[in-house]
Design an enzyme around this catalytic site. Structure first.
Site, mmCIF file in Angstrom:
data_model
loop_
_atom_site.group_PDB
_atom_site.id
_atom_site.type_symbol
_atom_site.label_atom_id
_atom_site.label_comp_id
_atom_site.label_asym_id
_atom_site.label_seq_id
_atom_site.Cartn_x
_atom_site.Cartn_y
_atom_site.Cartn_z
ATOM 1 N N TYR A 1 124.400 54.998 -17.017
ATOM 2 C CA TYR A 1 123.681 55.479 -18.195
ATOM 3 C C TYR A 1 123.015 54.297 -18.883
ATOM 4 O O TYR A 1 123.638 53.249 -19.064
ATOM 5 C CB TYR A 1 124.652 56.158 -19.168
ATOM 6 N N ASP B 1 122.586 45.998 -17.578
ATOM 7 C CA ASP B 1 122.803 46.732 -18.818
ATOM 8 C C ASP B 1 124.246 46.474 -19.250
ATOM 9 O O ASP B 1 125.179 47.099 -18.751
ATOM 10 C CB ASP B 1 122.540 48.221 -18.607
ATOM 11 N N LYS C 1 126.143 48.185 -28.819
ATOM 12 C CA LYS C 1 127.549 48.446 -29.161
ATOM 13 C C LYS C 1 128.219 47.246 -29.862
ATOM 14 O O LYS C 1 127.913 46.998 -31.008
ATOM 15 C CB LYS C 1 128.285 48.963 -27.935
#
Ligand code: PLP
Length: 431
Positions: A145, A233, A261
């Site tokens: 994702y 990522d 995050k």
């Protein structure tokens, strides 16, 4: 006023004014059933809902929180920053200091640009890769994702390498026409049309799926041979598996990184970065446009810096040790109660598959998840005061606030919850 409302009341009100009642779909409990708890407060490893119930929180904002909720280091930095103003649209010291901290920690990442989410970071990294190489094609891995930019919302077909199919309504076929989706943990063949290969170096959005030995090194080699850029990522792994992220942990240096995050300390924040010569394509020095009104926001940079400054190298080791012990005990507790289980662990990241099926990619993750045990276990845990993520493809995020004592409680609860789930599932003829 709010105190009198139940979770059900809040969710009913939410559904009237917010589509599905949530601002991000997984929160709706659609994958597990039942009514989401509405959080009114968090402290350390705990959250409290609108009805005053306390939960051990293993969601931790899907990994955005690592020090625990409401940590002093973060709240103090925010209190100080907020009185100086919240956004200016001009350069600030805070963004420079955070960029210095990020580039100092991550070897090979010479520059970063700050954005406001992981989605933006991934979307912008792609544009840079395409602008730098002059090529259109991107390669992504099924089950990884990277946020919800059109070009990255592509699904693969049945484990085969396929040109992407739109992974969502509203994504035109043309938007994913240059996206090749391939199985995780297999090094794909690349040609000279590929701008970049984007990968979660440790996959943590299809449950936890660590990279197979040689996979990341193989990607590096394949990209070099094809003249393509390698994009890690690290929105989850960055400053969680260690201060150098997965690139340091596996000693593979990509050309571009995406962060998010942890680096925002719980505020909206993302970053993309990499080699100086690659990032030189960005406006104002180069032709690739990218911008943001709130990019480098002073509150977000203050919170992010506070977290990074607070994290010591020993913290990552302690966290990994705690997670390893927790994973073993959790597997024993659940397995001992009669539910098939696998609890992969990597550093501080803990996965949970209620299946004996081995998971190495998205196809095998789907098989494990299709056995259908997660909702019953999730609900049994929640009833007993432990909040797991309301979806079977998420990982658990024990952080520095989750002491061994707190995690031992979770293990005890898991034994009971697994027994309850096992009998409920057997009653439905599906042990
Ligand atoms: C969460 C996540 C994103 C998207 O970040 P948002 O801040 O939710 O937009 C991108 N990549 C990975 C690996 C993620 O886990």
């Amino acid at each position: 006023m709010g105190d009198a409302l139940t979770n059900e009341d809040w969710f009913a009100r939410a559904r009237r004014v917010i589509p599905g009642g949530v601002d991000s779909p997984v929160r709706s409990f659609a994958a597990v059933g039942g009514t989401p708890y509405t959080v009114v407060r968090g402290e350390g490893p705990y959250v409290w809902d609108a009805e005053g119930r306390r939960y051990v929180d293993l969601v931790q904002s899907y990994g955005a929180v690592i020090l625990g909720h409401g940590h002093r280091a973060v709240t103090a930095a925010l209190s100080e920053a907020i009185v100086a103003g919240t956004t200016f649209g001009a350069p600030t010291p805070g963004e420079v200091l955070l960029a210095e901290a990020l580039t100092a920690a991550v070897a090979g990442c010479e520059q970063v640009r700050l954005v406001s989410s992981g989605t933006e970071a991934a979307m912008s990294a792609l544009r840079v890769a395409r602008g730098y190489t002059g090529r259109d094609r991107i390669v992504k891995f099924d089950g990884c994702y990277h946020g919800h930019a059109d070009a990255l919302l592509a699904g693969g077909g049945s484990g085969l390498s396929t040109l992407g199919l739109p992974g969502s309504a509203g994504v035109p076929a043309a938007a994913v026409a240059h996206t090749l989706v391939v199985p995780y943990n297999v090094v794909p063949e690349l040609d000279d049309q590929v701008a970049c290969v984007v990968v979660e170096p440790v996959a943590a959005n299809m449950g936890l799926v660590p990279p197979a030995p040689g996979f990341l090194q193989g990607l590096r080699r394949a990209c070099d041979e094809a003249g393509a850029l390698l994009v890690f990522d690290e929105v989850i792994t960055g400053f969680r598996v260690g201060s150098g992220g997965a690139s340091a942990a596996y000693d593979v240096t990509p050309d571009l990184w995406c962060f998010g995050k942890v680096i925002g300390g719980g505020l909206p924040m993302g970053a993309f970065g990499g080699r100086r010569d690659v990032l030189a394509v960005l406006a104002p020095t180069g032709p690739v446009y990218q911008a943001g009104t709130l990019s480098g926001n002073p509150l977000a940079t203050a919170a992010g810096r506070a977290v990074l400054e607070h994290l010591a190298p020993g913290d990552y080791l302690a966290l990994a040790e705690r997670a390893a012990r927790f994973a073993l005990r959790l597997a024993d507790a659940i397995g001992g109660a009669g539910l098939p289980v696998r609890v992969p662990v990597l550093g501080p990241l803990v996965g949970l598959f209620l299946s004996e099926h081995e998971v190495t990619d998205y196809a095998s993750a789907r098989v494990a998840v299709s056995e259908g045990r997660y909702p019953a276990f999730f609900s049994a845990m929640l009833e007993r005061g432990v909040a797991l993520a309301p979806g079977p493809y998420e990982v658990l995020f024990p952080g520095l606030a989750h002491s061994d004592e707190v995690l031992d409680t979770v293990v005890d609860v898991a034994a009971e919850a697994a027994a309850a789930a096992a009998s409920a599932l057997t009653g439905r003829g599906r042990p």
